[in-house]
Scaffold this motif. Structure first.
Motif, mmCIF file in Angstrom:
data_model
loop_
_atom_site.group_PDB
_atom_site.id
_atom_site.type_symbol
_atom_site.label_atom_id
_atom_site.label_comp_id
_atom_site.label_asym_id
_atom_site.label_seq_id
_atom_site.Cartn_x
_atom_site.Cartn_y
_atom_site.Cartn_z
ATOM 1 N N GLY A 39 0.833 -1.201 0.000
ATOM 2 C CA GLY A 39 0.000 0.000 0.000
ATOM 3 C C GLY A 39 0.861 1.241 0.000
ATOM 4 N N MET A 40 0.314 2.342 0.491
ATOM 5 C CA MET A 40 1.050 3.607 0.551
ATOM 6 C C MET A 40 1.987 3.588 1.762
ATOM 7 S SD MET A 40 -0.108 5.321 -2.039
ATOM 8 C CE MET A 40 0.023 7.062 -1.834
ATOM 9 N N VAL A 41 3.210 4.063 1.555
ATOM 10 C CA VAL A 41 4.209 4.065 2.611
ATOM 11 C C VAL A 41 4.865 5.444 2.638
ATOM 12 C CG1 VAL A 41 6.360 3.005 3.413
ATOM 13 C CG2 VAL A 41 4.652 1.605 2.246
ATOM 14 N N ALA A 42 5.045 5.994 3.828
ATOM 15 C CA ALA A 42 5.709 7.289 3.970
ATOM 16 C C ALA A 42 7.157 7.191 3.499
ATOM 17 C CB ALA A 42 5.675 7.741 5.432
ATOM 18 N N ARG A 43 7.682 8.276 2.918
ATOM 19 C CA ARG A 43 9.029 8.276 2.342
ATOM 20 C C ARG A 43 10.095 7.846 3.352
ATOM 21 N NH1 ARG A 43 11.169 9.769 -2.139
ATOM 22 N NH2 ARG A 43 9.389 10.941 -2.883
ATOM 23 N N ALA A 44 10.068 8.376 4.565
ATOM 24 C CA ALA A 44 11.072 8.020 5.569
ATOM 25 C C ALA A 44 11.002 6.524 5.887
ATOM 26 C CB ALA A 44 10.876 8.846 6.828
ATOM 27 N N GLU A 45 9.796 6.016 5.999
ATOM 28 C CA GLU A 45 9.616 4.587 6.277
ATOM 29 C C GLU A 45 10.107 3.749 5.094
ATOM 30 O OE1 GLU A 45 5.943 1.485 7.110
ATOM 31 O OE2 GLU A 45 5.613 3.627 7.381
ATOM 32 N N LEU A 46 9.837 4.228 3.892
ATOM 33 C CA LEU A 46 10.259 3.505 2.695
ATOM 34 C C LEU A 46 11.777 3.405 2.615
ATOM 35 C CD1 LEU A 46 9.689 2.160 -0.026
ATOM 36 C CD2 LEU A 46 9.669 4.444 -1.041
ATOM 37 N N ARG A 47 12.465 4.501 2.855
ATOM 38 C CA ARG A 47 13.941 4.480 2.789
ATOM 39 C C ARG A 47 14.517 3.454 3.750
ATOM 40 N NH1 ARG A 47 14.747 10.793 2.144
ATOM 41 N NH2 ARG A 47 14.803 10.855 -0.113
ATOM 42 N N ASN A 48 13.932 3.336 4.922
ATOM 43 C CA ASN A 48 14.419 2.356 5.894
ATOM 44 C C ASN A 48 14.071 0.932 5.493
ATOM 45 O OD1 ASN A 48 15.536 4.306 7.583
ATOM 46 N ND2 ASN A 48 13.603 4.617 8.660
ATOM 47 N N ALA A 49 12.994 0.752 4.758
ATOM 48 C CA ALA A 49 12.524 -0.593 4.410
ATOM 49 C C ALA A 49 13.066 -1.112 3.081
ATOM 50 C CB ALA A 49 10.993 -0.594 4.362
ATOM 51 N N LEU A 50 13.616 -0.252 2.235
ATOM 52 C CA LEU A 50 14.021 -0.655 0.886
ATOM 53 C C LEU A 50 14.893 -1.906 0.856
ATOM 54 C CD1 LEU A 50 14.773 2.577 -1.161
ATOM 55 C CD2 LEU A 50 13.020 0.866 -1.578
ATOM 56 N N ALA A 51 15.832 -1.998 1.747
ATOM 57 C CA ALA A 51 16.771 -3.126 1.728
ATOM 58 C C ALA A 51 16.079 -4.473 1.921
ATOM 59 C CB ALA A 51 17.839 -2.927 2.789
ATOM 60 N N LYS A 52 14.869 -4.466 2.432
ATOM 61 C CA LYS A 52 14.134 -5.714 2.669
ATOM 62 C C LYS A 52 13.403 -6.214 1.426
ATOM 63 C CE LYS A 52 13.273 -4.200 7.366
ATOM 64 N NZ LYS A 52 12.266 -3.694 8.285
ATOM 65 N N TYR A 53 13.265 -5.358 0.392
ATOM 66 C CA TYR A 53 12.493 -5.724 -0.794
ATOM 67 C C TYR A 53 13.323 -6.515 -1.798
ATOM 68 C CZ TYR A 53 8.999 -2.379 0.835
ATOM 69 O OH TYR A 53 8.066 -1.714 1.574
ATOM 70 N N ASP A 54 12.662 -7.363 -2.560
ATOM 71 C CA ASP A 54 13.315 -8.123 -3.626
ATOM 72 C C ASP A 54 13.362 -7.332 -4.925
ATOM 73 O OD1 ASP A 54 13.709 -10.475 -2.087
ATOM 74 O OD2 ASP A 54 11.607 -10.966 -2.363
ATOM 75 N N ALA A 55 12.361 -6.495 -5.149
ATOM 76 C CA ALA A 55 12.297 -5.666 -6.353
ATOM 77 C C ALA A 55 11.251 -4.587 -6.135
ATOM 78 C CB ALA A 55 11.924 -6.501 -7.576
ATOM 79 N N ILE A 56 11.367 -3.529 -6.926
ATOM 80 C CA ILE A 56 10.382 -2.451 -6.900
ATOM 81 C C ILE A 56 9.742 -2.387 -8.276
ATOM 82 C CG2 ILE A 56 10.058 0.042 -6.684
ATOM 83 C CD1 ILE A 56 12.480 -0.030 -4.744
ATOM 84 N N LEU A 57 8.440 -2.294 -8.317
ATOM 85 C CA LEU A 57 7.714 -2.199 -9.580
ATOM 86 C C LEU A 57 7.325 -0.756 -9.825
ATOM 87 C CD1 LEU A 57 5.340 -5.257 -9.119
ATOM 88 C CD2 LEU A 57 7.683 -5.198 -9.950
ATOM 89 N N HIS A 58 7.667 -0.246 -10.989
ATOM 90 C CA HIS A 58 7.336 1.134 -11.346
ATOM 91 C C HIS A 58 6.688 1.097 -12.730
ATOM 92 C CE1 HIS A 58 7.664 5.369 -12.141
ATOM 93 N NE2 HIS A 58 8.188 5.593 -10.951
ATOM 94 N N PRO A 59 5.413 0.722 -12.784
ATOM 95 C CA PRO A 59 4.761 0.483 -14.081
ATOM 96 C C PRO A 59 4.226 1.723 -14.786
ATOM 97 C CG PRO A 59 3.256 -0.063 -12.325
ATOM 98 C CD PRO A 59 4.555 0.350 -11.671
ATOM 99 N N SER A 60 4.804 2.887 -14.543
ATOM 100 C CA SER A 60 4.344 4.108 -15.181
ATOM 101 C C SER A 60 4.859 4.188 -16.617
ATOM 102 C CB SER A 60 4.840 5.316 -14.394
ATOM 103 O OG SER A 60 4.475 6.502 -15.054
#
Length: 136
Positions: A24-45
């Motif tokens: 869902g929606m995630v605050a930028r500060a929270e996202l920066r801290n969580a990025l390392a846990k993700y396998d990939a980011i989808l940017h379908p724009s």
């Protein structure tokens, strides 16, 4: 976000629901801290400028899957990460684009990279010097 339900249906139809976790929606500060846990980011724009998440993903070493001819793809091209870019030319319909997107995603899942920060002033200066053949 507006496309959430539609994207869930598509992931189910493509048999991706077992490998996709919806945040869902995630605050930028929270996202920066969580990025390392993700396998990939989808940017379908298909109609965006230079997205900040692209640079953040690269610095974090996380693959970000994007469509070609976007600002995000330009950023990836800048550092030679072309394998994360979904080809859109000669696509006959939206379903074909989705299948291409899924194919690139499956290819890059779990493949971390270590670029450090390719946007540091020193690296950017070196690139500009190469572009314009400037003497140091």
């Amino acid at each position: 976000f507006p496309s959430h339900d539609n994207l869930r249906k598509i992931s189910t139809r493509l048999n991706l629901e077992s490998v996709v976790t919806w945040k869902g929606m995630v605050a930028r500060a929270e996202l920066r801290n969580a990025l390392a846990k993700y396998d990939a980011i989808l940017h379908p724009s298909v109609r965006e400028g230079a997205s900040t998440i692209t640079g953040e993903a690269i610095v974090a070493g996380i693959p970000i899957v994007v469509f070609e001819d976007t600002g995000a793809a330009g950023t990836l091209n800048f550092i030679g990460m072309n394998q994360w870019i979904v080809p859109t030319k000669k696509a006959r319909n939206r379903n074909e684009l989705i299948l291409r997107f899924a194919a690139v995603l499956l290819k890059v899942l779990g493949r971390r990279v270590d670029y450090g920060n390719p946007f540091s002033p020193e690296k950017l200066q070196n690139e500009v010097e190469k572009w314009y053949e400037l003497d140091k």
